[in-house]
Design an enzyme around this catalytic site. Sequence first.
Site, PDB file in Angstrom:
ATOM      1  N   HIS A 100       0.832  -1.204   0.000  1.00  0.00           N
ATOM      2  CA  HIS A 100       0.000   0.000   0.000  1.00  0.00           C
ATOM      3  C   HIS A 100       0.870   1.259   0.000  1.00  0.00           C
ATOM      4  CE1 HIS A 100      -3.955  -1.712   0.343  1.00  0.00           C
ATOM      5  NE2 HIS A 100      -3.656  -2.374   1.457  1.00  0.00           N
ATOM      6  N   CYS A 106      -0.281   2.588  -4.705  1.00  0.00           N
ATOM      7  CA  CYS A 106      -0.971   3.851  -4.973  1.00  0.00           C
ATOM      8  C   CYS A 106      -0.071   5.020  -4.597  1.00  0.00           C
ATOM      9  CB  CYS A 106      -2.256   3.935  -4.157  1.00  0.00           C
ATOM     10  SG  CYS A 106      -3.520   2.784  -4.715  1.00  0.00           S
TER      11      CYS A 106
END
Length: 179
Positions: free
Chosen positions: A85, A141
């Site tokens: 992440h 991301c």
Amino acid sequence: GARRAVLVGINYVGMNGELSGCHNDVYNIKKYIMDVHGFEEENIVMLVDDGECEMPTRENMMNAYKWLVESSEAGDAVFTHFSGHGGQLRDQDGDEADGFDETLIPVDYLENGQIRDDDLYDTLVKPMKVGVVVTSLMDCCHSGTVLDLPYTFRADSDKFEMEMEEGFDLGKLLGKIGA
């Protein structure tokens, strides 16, 4: 020169936002850089939350990046890969046009925080010796500017090119590197 790598894969096992492919990513990348690019196993640090490798904690990740810088010299090639992440936190020092630092999210982020782009720049980019070739693959991301560099490679349905970040302050970058 020598070839060194830091490979980080975090599935966040048992946590909110658990992922499923990050372990496979780093093991596949490891095989690829060894088979195709001649990296040797003893020069690869693997941080994976799979119970087999050292855990990808904030401290372990930052220490691995420091090792990469300290052990590399002109003529070497280094490779970093992060699969997990990524995020954003409010900018703390006013260097982000959009007001947010991009981050990597280590497995222990709830206790020890995220790794900001400023931290990555100061630990991995700025102190890297001249003449070391660095390739970084950030599969997360908000990863486009996570190293605080002026150029970003974009590969999506609209573009497949290297482009300069709009509004990037080259003077600040040159000041950081002492030019």
